[in-house]
Design a protein around this motif. Structure first.
Motif, PDB file in Angstrom:
ATOM      1  N   THR B  56       0.848  -0.687  -0.032  1.00 37.80           N
ATOM      2  CA  THR B  56      -0.215  -0.127  -0.091  1.00 37.80           C
ATOM      3  C   THR B  56       0.791   0.971   0.144  1.00 37.80           C
ATOM      4  OG1 THR B  56      -1.809  -1.460   1.459  1.00 37.80           O
ATOM      5  CG2 THR B  56      -2.130   0.775   0.823  1.00 37.80           C
ATOM      6  N   SER B  57       2.032   1.108   0.996  1.00 31.26           N
ATOM      7  CA  SER B  57       3.013   2.268   0.940  1.00 31.26           C
ATOM      8  C   SER B  57       3.878   2.850  -0.777  1.00 31.26           C
ATOM      9  CB  SER B  57       3.990   2.204   2.114  1.00 31.26           C
ATOM     10  OG  SER B  57       4.156   1.056   2.583  1.00 31.26           O
ATOM     11  N   TRP B  58       3.679   1.302  -0.863  1.00 31.90           N
ATOM     12  CA  TRP B  58       4.663   1.506  -2.266  1.00 31.90           C
ATOM     13  C   TRP B  58       3.511   2.345  -3.439  1.00 31.90           C
ATOM     14  CZ3 TRP B  58       3.619  -0.520  -7.387  1.00 31.90           C
ATOM     15  CH2 TRP B  58       3.866  -0.703  -8.431  1.00 31.90           C
ATOM     16  N   THR B  59       2.177   1.916  -3.373  1.00 31.06           N
ATOM     17  CA  THR B  59       0.849   2.461  -4.336  1.00 31.06           C
ATOM     18  C   THR B  59       1.106   3.923  -3.635  1.00 31.06           C
ATOM     19  OG1 THR B  59       0.111   0.309  -3.502  1.00 31.06           O
ATOM     20  CG2 THR B  59      -1.058   1.403  -5.326  1.00 31.06           C
ATOM     21  N   PHE B  60       1.146   4.522  -2.615  1.00 37.17           N
ATOM     22  CA  PHE B  60       1.114   5.770  -2.199  1.00 37.17           C
ATOM     23  C   PHE B  60       1.875   6.919  -2.530  1.00 37.17           C
ATOM     24  CE2 PHE B  60      -2.515   4.584   0.914  1.00 37.17           C
ATOM     25  CZ  PHE B  60      -3.070   5.765   1.104  1.00 37.17           C
ATOM     26  N   GLY B  61       3.056   5.381  -2.546  1.00 36.49           N
ATOM     27  CA  GLY B  61       3.915   6.135  -3.437  1.00 36.49           C
ATOM     28  C   GLY B  61       5.091   6.733  -4.535  1.00 36.49           C
ATOM     29  N   LEU B  62       3.724   5.820  -4.972  1.00 32.53           N
ATOM     30  CA  LEU B  62       4.047   5.845  -6.695  1.00 32.53           C
ATOM     31  C   LEU B  62       3.041   7.265  -6.819  1.00 32.53           C
ATOM     32  CD1 LEU B  62       4.581   4.627  -9.255  1.00 32.53           C
ATOM     33  CD2 LEU B  62       2.502   3.849  -9.519  1.00 32.53           C
ATOM     34  N   ALA B  63       1.591   7.684  -5.821  1.00 32.59           N
ATOM     35  CA  ALA B  63       0.504   8.045  -6.154  1.00 32.59           C
ATOM     36  C   ALA B  63       1.327   9.757  -5.731  1.00 32.59           C
ATOM     37  CB  ALA B  63      -0.777   7.959  -5.725  1.00 32.59           C
ATOM     38  N   ARG B  64       1.997   9.499  -4.783  1.00 37.28           N
ATOM     39  CA  ARG B  64       2.593  10.620  -4.043  1.00 37.28           C
ATOM     40  C   ARG B  64       3.634  11.584  -5.653  1.00 37.28           C
ATOM     41  NH1 ARG B  64       5.068   9.964   0.525  1.00 37.28           N
ATOM     42  NH2 ARG B  64       3.435   8.793   1.193  1.00 37.28           N
ATOM     43  N   LEU B  65       4.116  10.473  -6.877  1.00 35.88           N
ATOM     44  CA  LEU B  65       5.114  10.475  -7.629  1.00 35.88           C
ATOM     45  C   LEU B  65       4.433  11.521  -8.882  1.00 35.88           C
ATOM     46  CD1 LEU B  65       9.115  10.068  -7.682  1.00 35.88           C
ATOM     47  CD2 LEU B  65       7.768   8.468  -9.408  1.00 35.88           C
ATOM     48  N   SER B  66       3.589  10.545  -8.899  1.00 39.95           N
ATOM     49  CA  SER B  66       2.743  10.921 -10.195  1.00 39.95           C
ATOM     50  C   SER B  66       2.327  12.429  -9.971  1.00 39.95           C
ATOM     51  CB  SER B  66       1.320  10.019 -10.463  1.00 39.95           C
ATOM     52  OG  SER B  66       2.066   8.335 -10.584  1.00 39.95           O
ATOM     53  N   PHE B  67       1.925  12.607  -8.732  1.00 35.49           N
ATOM     54  CA  PHE B  67       1.295  13.953  -8.401  1.00 35.49           C
ATOM     55  C   PHE B  67       2.353  14.990  -8.682  1.00 35.49           C
ATOM     56  CE2 PHE B  67       0.399  17.620  -5.542  1.00 35.49           C
ATOM     57  CZ  PHE B  67      -0.886  17.503  -6.139  1.00 35.49           C
ATOM     58  N   ALA B  68       3.008  14.661  -7.919  1.00 39.21           N
ATOM     59  CA  ALA B  68       4.582  15.476  -8.251  1.00 39.21           C
ATOM     60  C   ALA B  68       4.831  15.871  -9.755  1.00 39.21           C
ATOM     61  CB  ALA B  68       6.321  14.864  -6.784  1.00 39.21           C
ATOM     62  N   LEU B  69       5.228  14.881 -10.623  1.00 35.89           N
ATOM     63  CA  LEU B  69       5.179  15.051 -11.517  1.00 35.89           C
ATOM     64  C   LEU B  69       4.297  16.035 -12.092  1.00 35.89           C
ATOM     65  CD1 LEU B  69       6.590  11.367 -12.516  1.00 35.89           C
ATOM     66  CD2 LEU B  69       7.840  13.652 -12.871  1.00 35.89           C
ATOM     67  N   ALA B  70       3.249  15.671 -12.158  1.00 38.55           N
ATOM     68  CA  ALA B  70       2.096  16.760 -12.829  1.00 38.55           C
ATOM     69  C   ALA B  70       2.124  17.712 -12.459  1.00 38.55           C
ATOM     70  CB  ALA B  70       1.008  15.771 -12.127  1.00 38.55           C
ATOM     71  N   VAL B  71       2.401  17.950 -11.166  1.00 36.53           N
ATOM     72  CA  VAL B  71       2.778  19.363 -10.819  1.00 36.53           C
ATOM     73  C   VAL B  71       4.205  20.042 -11.742  1.00 36.53           C
ATOM     74  CG1 VAL B  71       3.712  20.971  -8.469  1.00 36.53           C
ATOM     75  CG2 VAL B  71       1.729  19.072  -8.529  1.00 36.53           C
ATOM     76  N   PHE B  73       4.759  19.085 -14.283  1.00 40.63           N
ATOM     77  CA  PHE B  73       4.443  19.178 -15.681  1.00 40.63           C
ATOM     78  C   PHE B  73       4.165  20.814 -16.736  1.00 40.63           C
ATOM     79  CE2 PHE B  73       2.038  18.498 -18.345  1.00 40.63           C
ATOM     80  CZ  PHE B  73       2.394  18.282 -20.124  1.00 40.63           C
ATOM     81  N   VAL B  74       2.634  21.149 -14.822  1.00 41.68           N
ATOM     82  CA  VAL B  74       2.302  21.583 -15.231  1.00 41.68           C
ATOM     83  C   VAL B  74       2.695  23.295 -15.347  1.00 41.68           C
ATOM     84  CG1 VAL B  74       0.071  23.802 -14.125  1.00 41.68           C
ATOM     85  CG2 VAL B  74       0.058  21.090 -14.909  1.00 41.68           C
ATOM     86  N   ILE B  75       3.884  23.417 -14.103  1.00 42.10           N
ATOM     87  CA  ILE B  75       4.658  24.053 -13.931  1.00 42.10           C
ATOM     88  C   ILE B  75       5.212  24.833 -15.064  1.00 42.10           C
ATOM     89  CG2 ILE B  75       6.619  25.378 -12.974  1.00 42.10           C
ATOM     90  CD1 ILE B  75       5.613  23.978  -9.919  1.00 42.10           C
ATOM     91  N   LEU B  76       6.266  23.535 -15.821  1.00 41.08           N
ATOM     92  CA  LEU B  76       7.264  24.213 -17.416  1.00 41.08           C
ATOM     93  C   LEU B  76       5.982  24.334 -17.685  1.00 41.08           C
ATOM     94  CD1 LEU B  76       9.601  20.160 -17.272  1.00 41.08           C
ATOM     95  CD2 LEU B  76      10.104  23.127 -17.108  1.00 41.08           C
ATOM     96  N   SER B  77       5.020  23.759 -18.204  1.00 41.48           N
ATOM     97  CA  SER B  77       3.557  23.898 -19.099  1.00 41.48           C
ATOM     98  C   SER B  77       3.622  25.389 -18.944  1.00 41.48           C
ATOM     99  CB  SER B  77       2.631  23.210 -18.984  1.00 41.48           C
ATOM    100  OG  SER B  77       2.665  22.159 -19.040  1.00 41.48           O
ATOM    101  N   GLY B  78       3.253  25.572 -17.538  1.00 40.35           N
ATOM    102  CA  GLY B  78       3.259  27.375 -17.584  1.00 40.35           C
ATOM    103  C   GLY B  78       3.990  28.306 -18.095  1.00 40.35           C
TER     104      GLY B  78
END
Lengths: 187, 261
Positions: B56-71, B73-78
């Motif tokens: 579960t913590s691995w899943t949470f970690g992956l979710a956190r990483l995806s969120f960070a990458l998304a952030v 990406f959004v900042i870079l695109s901006g």
């Protein structure tokens, strides 16, 4: 059992105490069984699912966070998932009608009063089975397992308000169904 | 809802509670299940429980990483979007140049490259216009010379590339496209002239690089010709030497013969 006592046992069970888990079992097995039994077609099936629910609960205990919700809500959610998995594995849809139709008759039906009571329960079961599944589950959790609105909401992943609404509508519908029956047929 | 209704509702609730008694788990079954559950859970090791937690913590970690990458990406695109309006000398201008370089480098087709170069040149002219704008801060004014120089280079390069593409279309008989390119060249030239950007005279002539490669080719050809002529002279000379050697040998032989006689 007091709330503090229960949380103490939960903490102990989380750190590996099987004895405390036994106490938790004693506290929840009966109402949980009633709920599972209402959703399954036989006693044996319900007992197996009860056992499975407690084993899953033991495995998942390290993940239980008391700040996120009540223990009973969490436990009933595990039970609901176990029931769903069971029917998925057996490729069967939960049959709302058969649940109440296949009940074993109580062992003692000595007095006339008992017979009357039983007939009344039989009619009530029939009417319950005519309710939509979500209404029925709310009534089962609330009145068969004695869960609070909050605990029911947690088990069903819904808000307290929607559980309250579902309960109100379910009782109203049941009331309408009772009205449709002639008085002599209810007894 | 009236009181009679409420009473009926309460009755139903109490009937439902009574109904729950029909589902009671017999005491012996309850005890049996308890023993079975406790026996099974004592065999479940802490590791097995932890695996679930780790998973579960691995899943949470992956979710956190995806969120960070998304952030990110959004900042870079901006930032990339914001840089499209950047002027020379500003922090985002380098990002704008980098974006244009990437755009140019990933385009394989020469036709599309020419169009992109034309767009970039047009952007340089727009920047010049923006710097000249009285509303632009004075701090931007020193950048004008640099912007002018860059505009001149890019406009000339763009016109050069467009002319090559135009010739290519003409050679293939694609007159519509050729005239479209001609129009683009004309527009770009007019706009550049308006902004005071000098168009070089050698438009249509080979570019500096082409010239350099042409010169290299010519030099190589000259060198080869020189080498060839030198080689032929050498071979002639050696042939001559060989012949004279033979003659000398013959002379020696002849003189020996006469001496013998």
């Amino acid at each position: 059992m007091e709330k503090d006592e229960l949380s103490n046992h939960i903490k102990k069970a989380q750190s590996g105490s099987t004895e405390s888990f036994g106490v938790i079992y004693d506290q929840f097995s009966q109402p949980l069984y009633r709920f599972i039994r209402a959703k399954t077609s036989g006693n044996q099936q319900a007992e197996d699912l009860l056992q499975e629910t407690f084993i899953k609960a033991w495995k998942g205990l390290p993940l239980f966070n008391p700040d996120a919700g009540s223990f009973s809500g969490w436990l009933y959610k595990i039970a609901l998932n176990a029931i769903t998995d069971h029917y998925r594995k057996n490729s069967r849809i939960i049959q709302t009608v058969e649940i109440f139709d296949n009940l074993d008759a109580p062992a003692s039906l000595n007095s006339e009063q008992d017979l009357d009571k039983n007939l009344s329960s039989e009619k009530l079961r029939q009417m319950l089975s005519q309710l939509p599944d979500n209404y029925r589950t709310v009534l089962e959790l609330r009145f068969l397992s004695d869960l609070s609105i909050k605990e029911t909401a947690q088990a069903l992943n819904k808000s307290s308000l929607s559980v309250r609404m579902a309960q109100h509508r379910a009782l109203k519908k049941l009331q309408t169904l009772i009205k449709q029956y002639p008085e002599h047929e209810l007894r | 809802m009236n009181s009679a209704d409420n009473r009926k509702k309460d009755d139903i609730q109490s009937e439902l509670s009574k109904l729950s008694e029909s589902f009671n788990l017999p005491k012996d079954s309850q005890k049996q299940i308890r023993n079975s559950v406790l026996a099974q859970i004592s065999n479940i090791t802490q590791d097995q429980k932890l695996t679930l937690v780790k998973k579960t913590s691995w899943t949470f970690g992956l979710a956190r990483l995806s969120f960070a990458l998304a952030v990110v990406f959004v900042i870079l695109s901006g930032a990339v979007y914001a840089s499209s309006q950047a002027l020379p000398g500003t922090a985002l201008y380098k990002l704008k140049m980098a974006k244009e370089n990437v755009e140019l480098n990933i385009t394989p087709s020469p036709q599309k490259k020419a169009y992109i170069k034309a767009n970039h040149a047009q952007e340089r002219l727009n920047e010049l216009k923006a710097i000249d704008n009285p509303q632009t801060p004075q701090s931007q004014q020193p950048q004008k010379e640099e912007a002018l120089g860059r505009a001149k280079t890019e406009v000339n390069q763009a016109i050069n590339s467009l002319q090559k593409v135009e010739k290519d279309y003409e050679r293939k008989g694609n007159n519509d496209n050729a005239s479209e390119i001609r129009k683009k060249i004309e527009d770009l030239s007019n706009e550049a002239k308006k902004q005071g950007v000098k168009i070089e005279d050698n438009q249509g002539k080979p570019s500096k690089e082409d010239k350099r490669s042409q010169n290299d080719k010519e030099r190589r050809q000259d060198n080869q010709q020189t080498n060839d002529s030198r080689d032929s002279e050498n071979s002639k000379a050696s042939r001559k030497n060989n012949t004279s050697g033979k003659i000398e040998l013959l002379d020696v032989k002849n003189s020996k013969k006469t001496e013998d006689n």
